[in-house]
Enzyme design. Structure first.
Site, mmCIF file in Angstrom:
data_model
loop_
_atom_site.group_PDB
_atom_site.id
_atom_site.type_symbol
_atom_site.label_atom_id
_atom_site.label_comp_id
_atom_site.label_asym_id
_atom_site.label_seq_id
_atom_site.Cartn_x
_atom_site.Cartn_y
_atom_site.Cartn_z
ATOM 1 N N LYS B 81 0.466 -1.046 0.384
ATOM 2 C CA LYS B 81 -0.129 0.091 -0.100
ATOM 3 C C LYS B 81 1.026 1.527 0.035
ATOM 4 O O LYS B 81 2.019 1.301 0.791
ATOM 5 C CB LYS B 81 -0.800 -0.215 1.020
ATOM 6 C CG LYS B 81 -2.028 1.036 1.060
ATOM 7 C CD LYS B 81 -2.827 0.861 2.790
ATOM 8 C CE LYS B 81 -4.307 2.083 2.620
ATOM 9 N NZ LYS B 81 -5.328 2.135 3.450
ATOM 10 N N SER B 156 -9.768 1.983 2.138
ATOM 11 C CA SER B 156 -8.515 2.525 1.475
ATOM 12 C C SER B 156 -7.908 1.784 1.294
ATOM 13 O O SER B 156 -7.445 2.411 -0.468
ATOM 14 C CB SER B 156 -8.144 3.723 2.704
ATOM 15 O OG SER B 156 -6.811 2.884 3.835
ATOM 16 N N SER B 180 -9.804 -0.347 6.789
ATOM 17 C CA SER B 180 -9.183 0.082 5.634
ATOM 18 C C SER B 180 -8.429 -1.532 4.599
ATOM 19 O O SER B 180 -8.230 -1.240 4.180
ATOM 20 C CB SER B 180 -8.428 0.697 5.639
ATOM 21 O OG SER B 180 -8.633 2.573 5.585
#
Lengths: 504, 498
Positions: B81, B156, B180
């Site tokens: 990420k 996210s 997330s």
């Protein structure tokens, strides 16, 4: 804002009572920064002592320096504070380019040390007087970076072409020591302020937690001053920022008393603001207004765990605190048989530690004081260096004293011996030999010099013969001169009187 | 196995690489090729580090040739990420304001991945600074859900979940502040774990909300998640909120995969109104399977969970308003308006105005307000009290049961654009995942079927007390095995071909 002509200090004090408050920032002398492993050395090339943490790079996290926490607890204990059992760091949020994260990690409503005091002594016409300065809190925080405004005439931000920022200082552990308002000092307010900062500095030095060099900013003082008519409510205060010498602390308070008194007597009000002291003129000028307090949006720093010093640890630190400077001075003054005044002189010259060390090495207290407080301080001042850095050992001083006691040299020659030692010519004995500094002890040579002097000054000779023994000094002086100081003055005098057949 | 390299679980790939049945380079190349084939449609990646990945793979192959196997995941590719700092590789956090920034250091998670021989393929898309539940708030465009490219992959960490679900990578790292990792896992039919707060170092994780953020694994199998958590977990002296205790043996727990005698609590407050019927249905079927496997199921109440969302949207914006202050254009990233005439304050303002998206600005403003003098006690202070109450709810529940379960999300994946202009509707996606972050617990989401009404994946959330991460894997492993027996394959095998 109109400028006012300050009124004389005594007139100001005759009308108003001052209330002072002092905030002192001390940079801790830890090897590494508050929240990372970067070194804290002063004077390195800009931005060379930085890492992702103290640069506040995205993703970096602080980890508290255990040594810094230990230091602040020791400071709190030395200032008679309570050490709390649990506290947190807090973020103080505001935007400024010298702050890598645009918040400062500090403490807000949970300071680690609270409710202390410090007794300070100031000289008055009626003798020394002790004032107790109450300490509200001692807390820790990280220092900011340093901005340099370039291209302008003044070095200030206004008018500068551009600004440079050095983050070497960012993250250096700072301790903030805040007094409660100090009342009842009257005309002594400036002296109390100075004595407080001086005492604080000596305590820090004694604890070994900071080099407390005001000129390098490792001790910085903000002085708050307000005036009120006797019995009336306290007035609005001003805050003179970053006062950077002991003398300036005194001047800042005095100057603010004179200025605020003039403002109040003119029927105006004192504005709550920060002020800057001008070292050249000794007056302060306004900085930023604090009428509308900035909202720093403090909240507990979530990247750090709470600090909970165990009682055992605190007790251990308390037990190993060094002697307080005031107690130490009293003890040494008594041991050496000197007055408070003489002790103050040694403290002001910054040679107390050196004298104590020399005495420990076997030098007589009187002699240690004489050399460190006199000749060696003079040489250091001449060279513009710290007297402690001179390349002379306590053993050297001891040896010089032995040479004097044995009559091999006298005080005057001893100065030349120190000169040689400091010039790297070797140990005292080496200097004596190399420079041929032995006292002239051959009676024949001395008698010849005496005869020569007597012949040169027949009128003085006559006076002595007639019994005016005090006139002998002139002849002794002449002999000392002709032997380039290498004679024992007492011996010269004895030989001279014997020669002329007079007695004391 | 060459034909279906990209479909293999990480554990299988790791073993095959160690046995030299396939090289790390071949495995890495296969995934890079897959990214090249499909990522124009999925948009899971913001940056692909082809050279770095291949070099790392060659290094692993060289070590394997010498008989050195750094970890069971040595040579296995991973998608990272974009909120984690990786030395020399662009790290944007999905924001314009960090455009061009290449960190001079590795996050601890990245260091540990490298030390384990895991191959980092690149950086995945995300909602800007991890604020969002759809990846639509990325400054670089949305990521698409491999199950239906018109739908969101969650957020996210939608990029990491989509990379897993589209077989662009067998492993990914996500971060979970309010869901997330778990919400994207639920809507993409993958496995996601939020470890105990303090279980994985946050050093190098660009902070959204420091007291809530936690990095964790995104995988297609429970065992892969266990292997990955073992690699990245554990004490880190650079993060003072990191737990100084051994990581629970999650791999052993995933192997054991046993729920016999376990008491499982259904959280009453995390069902009913607002939960899609098909989501509830698949959830209840999965719970029935757990019962069949020997667990005892009871209903428990956590009354303060109703206030979790409100507390979360005070604490998170407060912390983020401070954490994001440093993005001021002075030191790195974007700088706007520096024309030599404007003041520093103006340049900071212009930079932040241009560099941050609407959702980030919204939360900075909310947080700035909540921390303001005079409002602090009413907002931030009250929210912290709610947080304590939620922790107590959990503690009370765990006095009675071993684990808690709920649907991970109230609905399956919604359509791109459907909620982007309705922040409250967007925030409600995380209603079931937020309590765990507030309490610092750990939780896992794993796929339990497709909702009958839309054919999209449904996730079940397992929640356990702090530092009992291994218990997640006992439940997850058992349920995954039972479902695989029932279906004959993992749910992810049903994802449409791209």
């Amino acid at each position: 804002m109109s400028t006012v002509t300050p009124i004389p200090f005594d007139d100001a004090i005759a009308t108003f009572d001052p209330v002072i408050g002092l905030e002192v920032h001390v940079e801790l002398g830890t090897r590494t920064k508050m929240f990372c492993g970067c070194p804290t050395d002063f004077g390195a090339e800009p931005n060379t002592q930085v890492c992702p943490v103290c640069l506040g790079l995205p993703g970096s996290l602080p980890v508290a320096n255990a040594k810094a926490i230990e230091s602040i607890i020791r400071i709190g204990l030395a200032l008679n504070c309570d050490i709390v059992e649990w506290c947190r760091m807090a973020r103080k949020n505001y935007f400024y380019p010298d702050m890598p994260k645009d918040y400062q990690v500090s403490q807000y409503d949970e300071p680690i040390c609270i409710n202390g005091y410090l007794d300070v002594t100031v000289d008055t016409d009626e003798g020394p007087r002790v004032f107790r300065v109450d300490i509200e809190r001692v807390h820790m925080e990280e220092d900011t970076g340093k901005l340099t405004h370039a291209g302008g005439a003044t070095g200030r931000i206004h008018g500068a072409d551009y600004s440079l920022v050095d983050y070497n200082r960012a993250g250096i552990p700072l301790v903030e020591i805040v007094t409660k308002p100090v009342v009842g000092t009257g005309a002594l307010a400036p002296a109390v302020a100075r004595a407080y900062v001086t005492e604080l500095r000596d305590i820090m030095r004694g604890l070994g937690v900071s080099d407390v060099k005001m000129e390098e900013g490792s001790l910085r003082c903000d002085a708050n001053v307000s005036l009120n008519r006797p019995g009336a409510e306290w007035g609005t205060r001003s805050e003179t920022k970053n006062v950077n010498s002991l003398r300036s602390v005194e001047r800042a308070v005095r100057s603010e008393i004179e200025r605020q008194a003039a403002v109040l007597l003119a029927g105006d009000r004192v504005v709550q603001e920060t002020r800057h002291l001008h070292e050249d003129t000794g007056v302060t000028t306004p900085g930023r207004s604090k009428e509308h307090a900035e909202d720093y949006r403090y909240f507990p720093e979530p990247d750090l765990v709470p600090i909970a010093p165990s009682r055992e640890w605190v007790d251990e630190l308390r037990a190993t605190l060094p002697e307080q400077p005031s107690a130490r001075r009293a003890r040494l003054a008594q041991a050496w048989g000197i007055s408070d005044f003489d002790m103050q002189a040694l403290v002001h010259a910054g040679v107390l530690d050196l004298v104590e060390e020399s005495v420990a090495a076997g030098v007589a207290p009187e002699a240690a004081r004489k050399w460190w407080g006199g000749e060696l301080t003079r040489v250091a001042n001449e060279r513009g260096v710290d007297v402690a850095t001179l390349s002379v050992s306590h053993g050297d001083i001891l040896r010089v004293e032995e040479l004097i006691a044995s009559g091999a040299i006298n005080d005057k020659l001893a100065r030349q011996v120190f000169e040689g030692v400091l010039a790297g010519e070797g140990a005292p004995d080496d200097v004596v030999t190399a420079r041929g500094l032995a006292v002239v002890s051959d009676d024949g040579a001395l008698l010849a010099a005496i005869d020569e002097a007597l012949a040169a000054q027949p009128d003085v000779t006559e006076k002595i013969r007639s019994g005016k023994v005090q006139a002998a000094g002139a002849i002794v002086g002449a002999v000392m001169k002709s032997t380039r100081g290498q004679a024992d003055a007492a011996k010269v005098r004895a030989l001279l009187l014997e020669r002329l057949g007079v007695s004391e | 196995m060459e034909a279906d390299l990209i479909r293999q679980p990480a554990a299988v790939l790791g073993d095959a690489i160690a046995a030299r049945e396939v090289s790390a380079r071949e495995v890495t190349k296969a995934h890079l090729d897959r990214i090249a084939q499909v990522d124009d449609r999925v948009h899971a990646f913001l940056y692909v580090d082809t050279d770095g990945a291949l070099a790392a793979a060659d290094a692993v192959d060289a070590e394997i040739a010498e008989g050195i196997r750094r970890s069971p995941l040595a040579g296995v590719p991973l998608a990272l990420k974009d909120v984690l700092a990786m030395k020399g590789v662009p790290t944007t956090c999905g924001s314009r304001i960090l455009e061009g920034w290449r960190p001079p250091y590795d996050a601890t998670v990245v260091e540990r991945l490298r030390a384990a021989g895991v191959i980092i393929l690149g950086k995945t898309n995300m909602d800007e600074f991890a604020m969002g539940s759809s990846t639509e708030h990325s400054a670089y465009g949305p990521t698409h859900n491999p199950w239906d490219l018109e739908r969101i992959p969650g957020g996210s960490g939608g990029g990491s979940a989509a990379a897993i679900a589209s077989f662009e990578a067998p492993l990914a790292i996500g971060t979970d502040t309010g869901g997330s990792i778990r919400q994207p896992a639920a809507v993409t039919g993958t496995v996601g774990v939020k470890p105990t707060y303090g279980g994985v170092s946050r050093f190098g994780l660009v902070a959204l909300a420091s007291s809530l953020d936690q990095a964790g694994p995104c995988t297609r199998t429970v065992m892969d998640a266990a292997l990955l958590q073992s690699v990245i977990g554990g004490y880190d002296p650079r993060d003072s909120t990191s737990i100084n205790a051994p990581v629970p043996d999650v791999v052993a727990a995933a192997e054991r995969a046993d729920v016999r005698g376990m008491r499982i609590g259904l959280v009453k407050e995390l069902s009913g109104e607002g939960y899609q019927a098909g989501v509830e249905q698949r959830f209840r079927e999965a719970v029935a399977i757990l019962e069949d496997l020997g667990a005892e199921v009871v209903e428990v109440s956590c009354p303060h969970f109703d206030y979790a969302l409100g507390a979360y949207y005070l604490i998170l914006p407060s912390e983020c308003s401070s954490n994001l202050a440093r993005f001021d254009g002075m030191r790195y990233g974007l700088r706007v308006g520096d024309d030599a005439d404007r003041s520093v304050e103006e340049v900071m303002s212009l930079t932040r105005e241009a560099g941050f998206g609407a959702e980030v600005k919204r939360r900075i403003m909310l947080g700035t307000y909540a921390l303001s003098s005079g409002y602090y006690a009413a907002y931030y202070g009250q929210a912290q009290k709610v947080r304590t109450l939620i922790q107590r709810d959990f503690a009370q529940a765990f006095a009675d049961v071993d684990v808690l379960v709920s649907p991970t999300t109230p609905t399956t994946a919604f359509r791109i654009g459907e909620k982007v202009d309705d922040p409250l509707a967007m925030y409600l996606n995380d209603i079931a995942t937020i309590p765990v972050n507030l309490a610092g617990n750990c939780a896992m989401s794993l796929p339990v079927g497709l909702a009958p009404e839309d054919g999209l994946p449904v996730g079940l959330q397992v929640m356990v007390p702090p530092q009992a991460d291994d218990r997640l894997y006992l439940v997850g492993g058992a349920l995954e095995a039972a479902l695989r027996d029932r279906w004959g394959h993992l749910l992810i095998e049903e994802v449409p071909a791209l």
